[in-house]
Design an enzyme around this catalytic site. Structure first.
Site, PDB file in Angstrom:
ATOM      1  N   ASP A  13       0.810  -1.226   0.000  1.00 31.92           N
ATOM      2  CA  ASP A  13       0.000   0.000   0.000  1.00 31.92           C
ATOM      3  C   ASP A  13       0.838   1.269   0.000  1.00 31.92           C
ATOM      4  OD1 ASP A  13      -2.206  -1.694   0.134  1.00 31.92           O
ATOM      5  OD2 ASP A  13      -2.152  -1.717   2.325  1.00 31.92           O
ATOM      6  N   LYS A  16       1.991   1.999  -5.058  1.00 30.93           N
ATOM      7  CA  LYS A  16       2.586   1.397  -6.268  1.00 30.93           C
ATOM      8  C   LYS A  16       1.678   1.577  -7.478  1.00 30.93           C
ATOM      9  CE  LYS A  16       2.487  -2.539  -4.270  1.00 30.93           C
ATOM     10  NZ  LYS A  16       2.062  -2.140  -2.935  1.00 30.93           N
ATOM     11  N   GLY A  40      -4.418  -4.513  -3.690  1.00 30.34           N
ATOM     12  CA  GLY A  40      -5.436  -3.495  -3.966  1.00 30.34           C
ATOM     13  C   GLY A  40      -4.697  -2.257  -4.415  1.00 30.34           C
ATOM     14  N   HIS A  41      -4.713  -1.983  -5.709  1.00 29.95           N
ATOM     15  CA  HIS A  41      -3.951  -0.861  -6.267  1.00 29.95           C
ATOM     16  C   HIS A  41      -4.927   0.212  -6.747  1.00 29.95           C
ATOM     17  CE1 HIS A  41      -0.298  -3.712  -7.187  1.00 29.95           C
ATOM     18  NE2 HIS A  41      -0.634  -3.666  -5.922  1.00 29.95           N
ATOM     19  N   GLN A 224       2.055  -6.158  -3.138  1.00 27.11           N
ATOM     20  CA  GLN A 224       2.506  -6.215  -1.737  1.00 27.11           C
ATOM     21  C   GLN A 224       3.770  -5.357  -1.569  1.00 27.11           C
ATOM     22  OE1 GLN A 224       1.516  -9.692  -3.126  1.00 27.11           O
ATOM     23  NE2 GLN A 224      -0.403  -8.718  -2.661  1.00 27.11           N
TER      24      GLN A 224
HETATM   25  P1  GDP Z   1      -0.726   0.220  -3.567  1.00 25.65           P
HETATM   26  O1  GDP Z   1      -1.304  -1.055  -3.058  1.00 25.65           O
HETATM   27  O2  GDP Z   1       0.728   0.336  -3.277  1.00 25.65           O
HETATM   28  O3  GDP Z   1      -1.038   0.487  -5.013  1.00 25.65           O
HETATM   29  O4  GDP Z   1      -1.418   1.395  -2.720  1.00 25.65           O
HETATM   30  P2  GDP Z   1      -2.989   1.520  -2.330  1.00 25.65           P
HETATM   31  O5  GDP Z   1      -3.752   1.922  -3.537  1.00 25.65           O
HETATM   32  O6  GDP Z   1      -3.437   0.311  -1.588  1.00 25.65           O
HETATM   33  O7  GDP Z   1      -2.914   2.660  -1.237  1.00 25.65           O
HETATM   34  C1  GDP Z   1      -2.390   3.918  -1.520  1.00 25.65           C
HETATM   35  C2  GDP Z   1      -3.483   4.974  -1.252  1.00 25.65           C
HETATM   36  O8  GDP Z   1      -2.888   6.255  -1.228  1.00 25.65           O
HETATM   37  C3  GDP Z   1      -4.539   5.038  -2.339  1.00 25.65           C
HETATM   38  O9  GDP Z   1      -5.746   5.468  -1.778  1.00 25.65           O
HETATM   39  C4  GDP Z   1      -3.982   6.094  -3.288  1.00 25.65           C
HETATM   40  O10 GDP Z   1      -5.006   6.751  -4.051  1.00 25.65           O
HETATM   41  C5  GDP Z   1      -3.363   7.059  -2.313  1.00 25.65           C
HETATM   42  N1  GDP Z   1      -2.174   7.778  -2.790  1.00 25.65           N
HETATM   43  C6  GDP Z   1      -1.186   7.339  -3.621  1.00 25.65           C
HETATM   44  N2  GDP Z   1      -0.206   8.261  -3.713  1.00 25.65           N
HETATM   45  C7  GDP Z   1      -0.590   9.306  -2.934  1.00 25.65           C
HETATM   46  C8  GDP Z   1       0.015  10.550  -2.584  1.00 25.65           C
HETATM   47  O11 GDP Z   1       1.125  10.884  -2.995  1.00 25.65           O
HETATM   48  N3  GDP Z   1      -0.661  11.358  -1.718  1.00 25.65           N
HETATM   49  C9  GDP Z   1      -1.877  11.015  -1.192  1.00 25.65           C
HETATM   50  N4  GDP Z   1      -2.470  11.851  -0.366  1.00 25.65           N
HETATM   51  N5  GDP Z   1      -2.474   9.844  -1.508  1.00 25.65           N
HETATM   52  C10 GDP Z   1      -1.829   9.003  -2.356  1.00 25.65           C
HETATM   53  P1  IMO Z   2      -0.866  -4.304  -2.166  1.00 30.39           P
HETATM   54  O1  IMO Z   2      -0.397  -4.865  -3.482  1.00 30.39           O
HETATM   55  C1  IMO Z   2      -0.940  -4.655   2.190  1.00 30.39           C
HETATM   56  C2  IMO Z   2      -0.939  -8.713   3.838  1.00 30.39           C
HETATM   57  C3  IMO Z   2      -2.194  -9.159   4.568  1.00 30.39           C
HETATM   58  C4  IMO Z   2      -1.589 -10.096   5.596  1.00 30.39           C
HETATM   59  C5  IMO Z   2      -0.444 -10.766   4.824  1.00 30.39           C
HETATM   60  C6  IMO Z   2      -0.801 -12.134   4.269  1.00 30.39           C
HETATM   61  O2  IMO Z   2      -2.153  -3.584  -2.234  1.00 30.39           O
HETATM   62  O3  IMO Z   2       0.214  -3.506  -1.523  1.00 30.39           O
HETATM   63  P2  IMO Z   2      -2.316 -12.914   2.234  1.00 30.39           P
HETATM   64  O4  IMO Z   2      -3.785 -12.734   1.967  1.00 30.39           O
HETATM   65  O5  IMO Z   2      -1.445 -12.349   1.158  1.00 30.39           O
HETATM   66  O6  IMO Z   2      -1.962 -14.323   2.563  1.00 30.39           O
HETATM   67  O7  IMO Z   2      -2.043 -12.066   3.584  1.00 30.39           O
HETATM   68  O8  IMO Z   2      -0.137  -9.887   3.751  1.00 30.39           O
HETATM   69  N1  IMO Z   2      -1.173  -8.229   2.457  1.00 30.39           N
HETATM   70  C7  IMO Z   2      -1.128  -6.930   2.100  1.00 30.39           C
HETATM   71  N2  IMO Z   2      -0.964  -5.816   2.863  1.00 30.39           N
HETATM   72  N3  IMO Z   2      -1.051  -4.551   0.836  1.00 30.39           N
HETATM   73  C8  IMO Z   2      -1.188  -5.658   0.080  1.00 30.39           C
HETATM   74  O9  IMO Z   2      -1.162  -5.611  -1.269  1.00 30.39           O
HETATM   75  C9  IMO Z   2      -1.276  -6.924   0.710  1.00 30.39           C
HETATM   76  N4  IMO Z   2      -1.440  -8.192   0.274  1.00 30.39           N
HETATM   77  C10 IMO Z   2      -1.359  -8.973   1.348  1.00 30.39           C
HETATM   78  O10 IMO Z   2      -2.858  -8.075   5.166  1.00 30.39           O
HETATM   79  O11 IMO Z   2      -1.004  -9.361   6.646  1.00 30.39           O
HETATM   80 MG    MG Z   3      -2.832  -1.715  -1.798  1.00 33.19          MG
END
Ligand code: GDP
Ligand code: IMO
Ligand code: MG
Length: 436
Positions: A13, A16, A40-41, A224
């Site tokens: 999170d 990416k 979850g991207h 991840q």
């Molecule tokens: P990922 O799994 O690495 O793709 O990240 P996620 O989408 O799970 O979580 C990142 C969250 O931060 C999402 O809600 C994005 O829309 C938000 N986000 C990404 N970059 C930025 C940033 O530079 N500033 C802010 N405020 N939010 C961001």
């Molecule tokens: P993105 O790509 C954050 C965490 C779960 C748990 C551990 C194992 O959005 O960054 P699993 O279901 O993979 O066996 O769970 O890994 N986890 C993540 N945490 N971002 C993710 O993906 C994750 N994918 C798995 O919360 O702790």
């Molecule tokens: Mg994510």
């Protein structure tokens, strides 16, 4: 430089999805190489939000090939819903390609994921319950279904006949929710999957290597983060795939000499979902305030993310395991108007200062963060973000640049991207040309 990998430096999170989407503009192929729909991207383009789980981010941009590599585990039932979500938002999946060697997540994997968590009791991992661990277990145990199996009716029939009774017995033994399907009904369901995605299934290693031979630009999109790696992460509080550098090769069928650069995505503070050690974790009101300010709620499970200060011991470990040649620092805008910013530069464990992330969970649980403190900066209103972006890096608040430059110096990697908001455009790109 025709290939670039993008990998999260913390526990996922990091942003990416946003960074990959930003760089996708000049890429021809975007390749997911590990994980599954536990990811979850989030991608935001002109106020429109895409939440991608199993699909590579490339589907958001027309004309790109979005490749699901052999190292990914795919839930085709849920991929169907995601494809509909992308199409409903004006996207297209014409460029989707799925490796014939990618393993499938079956319904019984999800049930087993829940049952295993119950058995772990107080040692629960806090998985996403998407069946990721059990699907990878079956791959290693040589009883998994691969996407390519869908194209061979006789083989499929034969495999279902021996795997299904095996898995049903496992569910019984684990006192998990039973599986009601029969050999015939599962065969029918899998034929339905073939109708849905059969045309996208191919040898994606050949596809990616040919593209590289032709000088096309390829992005390897990590899911991840480094600290969730099955080998190098906080085992057993990890996911079941290789999230670090090595996973790119095994998970997409390319050799190490085909990876030209690795961009580490570092959130300006740290978050983690699920259980496991987290040395710089905040508590109480302070943690809730950062969680609220950063909107730190899981895209896949909706769970509140644990929050804490930036941990450079973690980032150094990630950089070493992945070979970062560049950094993208995200969500630094969330730290606006925070007077004091602690950054962890070492751990104190049993009276000793430790600079390298230890393997032992027991040690990590005893570790205390050693902080350097940075002065915060006065931020801007969210509606002014684009003018801050346009003003460029040199016009960012001096204290913010000091924070960034300390991270660069500590990790010896340039912070080429500074992300100041969730939208694709809210990005300062200090490098510009990523492909030469
Ligand atoms: P990922 O799994 O690495 O793709 O990240 P996620 O989408 O799970 O979580 C990142 C969250 O931060 C999402 O809600 C994005 O829309 C938000 N986000 C990404 N970059 C930025 C940033 O530079 N500033 C802010 N405020 N939010 C961001
Ligand atoms: P993105 O790509 C954050 C965490 C779960 C748990 C551990 C194992 O959005 O960054 P699993 O279901 O993979 O066996 O769970 O890994 N986890 C993540 N945490 N971002 C993710 O993906 C994750 N994918 C798995 O919360 O702790
Ligand atoms: Mg994510």
């Amino acid at each position: 430089m025709p290939s670039l990998a993008i990998i999260g430096a913390q526990w996922g999170d990091e942003g990416k999805g946003k960074i990959t989407d930003y760089l996708d503009e000049q890429a021809d192929l975007i390749v997911r190489f590990q994980g599954g729909n536990n990811a979850g991207h989030t991608i935001i383009v002109d106020g429109k939000t895409f939440k991608l789980h199993g699909l590579p981010s490339g589907v958001v941009r027309p004309g790109k090939l979005a490749v699901i590599g052999n190292g990914v585990v795919v839930n085709l039932e849920e991929l169907g819903d995601e494809i509909n979500h992308v199409i409903a938002n004006g996207g297209s999946v014409d460029g989707l390609r799925i490796s014939d060697r990618a393993h499938l997540i079956m319904n019984y994997h999800k049930k087993l994921d829940g049952a295993e968590e119950k058995y772990r009791g107080k040692n629960v991992v806090g998985t996403t319950k998407k069946g990721i661990g059990p699907a990878y277990q079956d791959k290693i145990a040589r009883i998994g279904f691969r996407a390519g199996d869908l194209l061979e009716d006789d083989l499929l029939d034969d495999k279902i006949a021996f795997i299904l009774p095996y898995k049903k017995d496992m569910l019984d033994l684990m006192e998990a929710e039973p599986c009601s399907c029969t050999v015939e009904s599962l065969l029918d369901k899998m034929r339905g999957w073939r109708d849905m995605v059969g045309r996208y299934i191919c040898d994606t290693s050949v596809l990616v290597n040919d593209a590289l031979d032709q000088g096309k630009n390829v992005i390897f999109e990590g899911a991840q983060g480094a600290m969730l790696d099955i080998d190098h992460g906080t085992y057993p509080y990890v996911t079941s795939s290789a999230t670090c550098g090595g996973g790119i090769c095994t998970g997409s069928g390319v050799a190490p000499n085909r990876i030209d650069g690795v961009l580490g995505v570092i959130k300006a503070y740290t978050t983690r979902v699920g259980e496991g050690p987290f040395v710089t974790e905040l508590s109480g009101e302070e943690e809730l305030a950062l969680q609220h300010k950063g909107g730190e709620f899981g895209v896949t499970t909706g769970r509140g993310r644990r929050c804490g200060w930036l941990d450079l011991v973690v980032c150094e470990h990630a950089s070493r395991m992945c070979g970062f040649t560049s950094m993208g620092i995200t969500k630094i805008d969330v730290l606006n108007d925070t007077p004091d910013l602690p950054v962890c530069v070492a751990y104190e464990i049993d009276g000793e200062e430790v600079k390298h992330f230890p393997a032992s969970i027991a040690k990590l649980n005893r570790a205390k963060p050693v902080y350097e403190h940075f002065k915060g900066w006065n931020g801007w209103r969210p509606e002014d973000t684009m003018s801050v972006v346009k003003a460029g890096y040199d016009n960012l608040p001096g204290e913010m640049r000091e924070y960034i430059e300390f991270v660069e110096k500590y990790l010896k990697v340039p912070a080429d991207i500074i992300s100041l908001g969730p939208d694709r455009d809210e990005t300062i790109d200090r490098r510009g040309d990523w492909w030469n």
